[in-house]
Scaffold this active site. Structure first.
Site, PDB file in Angstrom:
ATOM      1  N   HIS A 137      -0.306  -4.068   4.944  1.00  0.00           N
ATOM      2  CA  HIS A 137      -1.657  -4.226   4.418  1.00  0.00           C
ATOM      3  C   HIS A 137      -1.683  -4.824   3.017  1.00  0.00           C
ATOM      4  O   HIS A 137      -2.674  -5.454   2.643  1.00  0.00           O
ATOM      5  CB  HIS A 137      -2.372  -2.872   4.398  1.00  0.00           C
ATOM      6  CG  HIS A 137      -2.879  -2.444   5.735  1.00  0.00           C
ATOM      7  ND1 HIS A 137      -2.081  -1.810   6.670  1.00  0.00           N
ATOM      8  CD2 HIS A 137      -4.098  -2.574   6.321  1.00  0.00           C
ATOM      9  CE1 HIS A 137      -2.799  -1.556   7.753  1.00  0.00           C
ATOM     10  NE2 HIS A 137      -4.013  -2.015   7.573  1.00  0.00           N
ATOM     11  N   GLY A 138      -0.643  -4.649   2.264  1.00  0.00           N
ATOM     12  CA  GLY A 138      -0.657  -5.226   0.924  1.00  0.00           C
ATOM     13  C   GLY A 138       0.551  -4.833   0.102  1.00  0.00           C
ATOM     14  O   GLY A 138       1.201  -3.814   0.373  1.00  0.00           O
TER      15      GLY A 138
END
Length: 495
Positions: free
Chosen positions: A339-340
């Site tokens: 996700h990041g």
């Protein structure tokens, strides 16, 4: 007279104004696309070329010349998959597969994680390596996973590689799902390309419902709640009471669900109108009675991808319970990192990994003891499970959303030590519209689970074509009246 300069500026990529499903530009773009697509609908080659060219232009309008990465990825994996399939020696097939994985993960790593690891190196060694500040290509996480699943499936002999490069480029660049998913597998999508284009009333009704409901969830519910309440809470939690912070967390739980599921609904609805069926990406996840059930209902395309291409290859549950828990933890940690490039996302994934492990212990205990709840106990524990699961997920959303651990713990501190329930009436008066929409959002979330969606789809399927057009025009007009002047970039746009 046409202003050529203004027209060109509209048609060219603007980093400050990327094209979105809820933007005015998209409605004109989609109308022109549909006209061209229907004009060639009788020809498979025509459909592929029109859709691919419009998809690449759509991606160009979203992220500029990074559209070249999609084309490059398609070229690399189209050829590698064919070589893998034809190779006779297992060692060569393994080498080609590893090469494909390295190329795909390498591109994703370079753009998404380089600065993160530069920061770690600087902290550990007290170094001064300058971050590259690379612009993250939109959708790279999604089409990277699609490339990987394709080559892995070909390697496993589960799916033969396509012979036509344009078919593969069409699959990879398919604009409804290109930037934010769902993550579609080639085995599900590519066979549909050669099927004749047929649009019946069910397709029209289902597509219309999904597009309208998606726009409603995104613009009316998610954007309004975020812009008028949630963002204030998370910008500086220490300035707000615990009650405000708690309601802000509930609000964000609804915001991220309506934002992402709304986009997914629109993508699936648009695909349905063009003759393609994409599996649903959400199934009322907040009605889950356990964290295991939640991950079967939330971002289904990602959770199933992680299961089939990470958890099971790691050994799944085939190598003992301890190894199973380790595999779960690793899968969710990697899912969080996907996700990041942030410790917050890794911690968020870790929390879910621990919760999944504990839930496996609970399930094993129930199976071992033969415990079965019936009657009142069954419904009591189901409701209790829903409440516990929802609040655990909300707790994890704090770390997902907060810009730092400091802000996350500050918000939790306010809820635990500065709740101030006495301000509820003043808070209600100040945010009446926000709380009304939050209530509506959660009510609709449970109504659709009880068959409301199927009823609406069948109702819209009975509406004649002219009626469907009228409904869409009126709905878009209403959206224009209520949408905020400040456009909100979809949350998963950044991933």
């Amino acid at each position: 007279m046409i202003d050529v300069t203004k027209l060109l500026s509209t048609l060219l990529y603007d980093p400050k104004d990327p094209v979105l499903f809820n933007s005015a530009f998209f409605f004109y773009y989609f109308a022109i696309f549909l006209f061209c697509y229907l004009a060639v609908s009788g020809s498979k080659t025509g459909r592929v070329w029109v859709f691919t060219l419009f998809s690449l232009y759509f991606f160009y309008k979203a992220c500029g010349f990074y559209v070249g990465l999609v084309i490059l990825s398609a070229i690399v994996d189209f050829n590698l998959s064919r070589w893998i399939y034809r190779a006779q020696q297992r060692s060569l097939r393994v080498f080609l597969l590893v090469f494909s994985i390295v190329i795909n993960i390498g591109l994703l790593f370079y753009f998404k994680y380089t600065d993160f690891f530069i920061g770690i190196v600087n902290e550990v060694t007290a170094g001064h390596i300058r971050p590259l500040h690379l612009l993250l290509p939109i959708g790279i996480s999604f089409y990277t996973f699609e490339n990987l699943s394709y080559t892995i499936d070909v390697y496993r002999k589960e799916f033969p590689p396509v012979d036509n490069f344009m078919d593969y480029l069409f699959f990879l660049s398919f604009f409804p799902k290109l930037m934010m998913g769902p993550i579609v597998r080639a085995a599900d999508f590519i066979p549909q390309i050669s099927q004749p284009y047929v649009l019946d009333r069910e397709d029209i009704g289902t597509g219309m419902y999904l597009i309208i409901s998606g726009l409603f969830k995104k613009i009316v519910i998610s954007d309004f709640i975020y812009l008028n309440f949630v963002q204030y809470i998370f910008d500086d939690p220490s300035k707000h009471t615990g009650l405000e912070c708690l309601l802000g967390v509930y609000g964000y739980a609804l915001v991220i669900y309506c934002d992402f599921s709304g986009y997914s609904d629109m993508a699936i609805g648009i695909a349905r109108w063009t003759g393609f069926k994409i599996p649903p990406n959400f199934a009322t996840p907040y009605q889950s009675a356990s964290i295991t059930e939640f991950w079967r209902r939330w971002h289904i395309s990602l959770s199933s991808w992680l299961r089939d291409y990470l958890y099971i290859p790691l050994g799944g549950n085939r190598k003992g319970r301890v190894r199973q828990y380790v595999n779960l933890a690793l899968t969710m940690l990697i899912g969080g990192f996907w996700h990041g490039a942030s410790w917050n996302f890794i911690f968020w994934g870790g929390l879910h990994g621990v919760a999944l492990g504990l839930d496996k212990v609970r399930i094993d205990w129930l199976k071992k003891t033969g415990k079965v709840y019936t009657g009142f106990s069954k419904y009591f524990f189901k409701v209790l499970g829903i409440l516990i699961t929802f609040h655990f997920v909300c707790f994890c959303w704090i770390f997902f959303k907060a810009s730092s651990f400091h802000d996350a713990w500050a918000l939790i501190h306010q809820i635990a030590y500065d709740f101030q329930p006495g301000i509820w009436y003043d808070l209600y008066q100040g945010y009446t519209a926000v709380f009304a929409l939050m209530l509506l959002g959660f009510v609709l979330h449970f109504v659709t689970a009880s068959g409301g969606q199927q009823v609406m789809e069948k109702t819209m399927a009975r509406v004649p074509v002219w009626g469907s057009v009228a409904i869409m025009v009126v709905f878009i007009w209403l959206l224009i009246q209520v949408k905020s002047t400040q456009p909100m970039i979809p949350i998963y746009f950044q991933f």
